[in-house]
Structure formats: C-alpha cells, structure tokens
Scaffold this motif. Sequence first.
Motif, PDB file in Angstrom:
ATOM      1  N   ILE A  68       0.055  14.803   7.703  1.00 56.75           N
ATOM      2  CA  ILE A  68       1.348  14.454   7.114  1.00 56.75           C
ATOM      3  C   ILE A  68       1.564  13.048   7.151  1.00 56.75           C
ATOM      4  N   PHE A  69       1.006  12.058   7.929  1.00 54.41           N
ATOM      5  CA  PHE A  69       1.253  10.749   7.807  1.00 54.41           C
ATOM      6  C   PHE A  69       0.039   9.876   7.952  1.00 54.41           C
TER       7      PHE A  69
ATOM      8  N   THR B 161       0.941 -12.275  -0.077  1.00 58.20           N
ATOM      9  CA  THR B 161       1.960 -11.441   0.668  1.00 58.20           C
ATOM     10  C   THR B 161       1.475 -10.452   1.718  1.00 58.20           C
ATOM     11  N   ALA B 162       1.880 -10.059   2.596  1.00 55.37           N
ATOM     12  CA  ALA B 162       1.243  -8.996   3.665  1.00 55.37           C
ATOM     13  C   ALA B 162       2.510  -7.673   3.420  1.00 55.37           C
ATOM     14  N   ALA B 163       1.965  -6.519   3.491  1.00 48.98           N
ATOM     15  CA  ALA B 163       2.788  -5.631   3.836  1.00 48.98           C
ATOM     16  C   ALA B 163       2.388  -4.401   4.736  1.00 48.98           C
ATOM     17  N   VAL B 164       3.559  -3.916   5.365  1.00 47.85           N
ATOM     18  CA  VAL B 164       2.978  -2.787   6.377  1.00 47.85           C
ATOM     19  C   VAL B 164       4.050  -1.647   5.997  1.00 47.85           C
ATOM     20  N   GLY B 165       3.541  -0.417   6.157  1.00 47.55           N
ATOM     21  CA  GLY B 165       4.236   0.644   5.650  1.00 47.55           C
ATOM     22  C   GLY B 165       3.449   1.957   6.217  1.00 47.55           C
ATOM     23  N   GLY B 166       3.877   2.964   5.613  1.00 49.31           N
ATOM     24  CA  GLY B 166       3.279   4.271   5.513  1.00 49.31           C
ATOM     25  C   GLY B 166       3.473   5.275   4.384  1.00 49.31           C
ATOM     26  N   GLU B 167       2.690   6.336   4.626  1.00 48.13           N
ATOM     27  CA  GLU B 167       2.758   7.426   3.579  1.00 48.13           C
ATOM     28  C   GLU B 167       3.093   8.796   4.075  1.00 48.13           C
TER      29      GLU B 167
ATOM     30  N   SER C 188       1.935  18.502  -2.075  1.00 50.95           N
ATOM     31  CA  SER C 188       1.259  17.605  -3.357  1.00 50.95           C
ATOM     32  C   SER C 188       1.817  16.512  -3.489  1.00 50.95           C
ATOM     33  N   VAL C 189       3.054  16.082  -2.805  1.00 48.25           N
ATOM     34  CA  VAL C 189       3.840  14.916  -3.056  1.00 48.25           C
ATOM     35  C   VAL C 189       3.662  13.683  -1.786  1.00 48.25           C
TER      36      VAL C 189
ATOM     37  N   ALA D 134       6.461   7.237  -5.007  1.00 46.87           N
ATOM     38  CA  ALA D 134       6.095   8.740  -4.899  1.00 46.87           C
ATOM     39  C   ALA D 134       4.869   8.988  -5.711  1.00 46.87           C
ATOM     40  N   VAL D 135       3.970   9.753  -5.017  1.00 44.99           N
ATOM     41  CA  VAL D 135       2.620  10.453  -5.717  1.00 44.99           C
ATOM     42  C   VAL D 135       2.540  11.839  -5.931  1.00 44.99           C
TER      43      VAL D 135
END
Length: 96
Positions: A14-15, A55-61, A66-67, A92-93
Amino acid sequence: MSWHLRGDYYSNEIFSPVVEVNGYHVLDEGDNAPLPFSGVEVLSRGGGSSEGVVTAAVGGEARLGSVGLRAAYESPLTDNEDPFGWRLTFSAVWGF
C-alpha cells in the motif's frame, strides 16, 4: 537543464516513502524568450538564478489498486534565488 534523483522503498503493498533531489540550471540565458512548454518554465522566463537551484523533497506514494497517489514536500537546498521556494506536489499514476 534539469536533473532528478528519486529513491523509494517498497515498505508494503500500500505505501512507499519517497525522497528526491532535483536540480534546475540555466545553460544559456539568451534573450529569455518564453518557451511554449518547459519542465522548468519559471527558469526559462529568466525568473531564476543563472547559478541554478537544487531542491530536496520527501513524501510518499499510496497504492490503491491500479492507481498510485503521490505527495511530496519540496524545499531548496541552495541559497540562490529560488523561483519555487517550498512547495507541495501531488500526482496520480494509473498503471495498466
């Protein structure tokens, strides 16, 4: 020119946490005429530093079937004039 390094860790179905480092650099300021489409449009219009910005980025998916829904917080690492400042990005993918 822009470059992007992205890393994620498949923690479960999931993550996944995500980290990114991104660079935006002006190779030739020219006449600063706007381009019709550009991944770094603000820099193309002469709004950024000719020294470039990193730049730097932090996040999640989060994956829901299927999305994949992605979100990240991005902030500059360089002291140069930054056309972005901090920002939140979302995408969104759909996999098929």
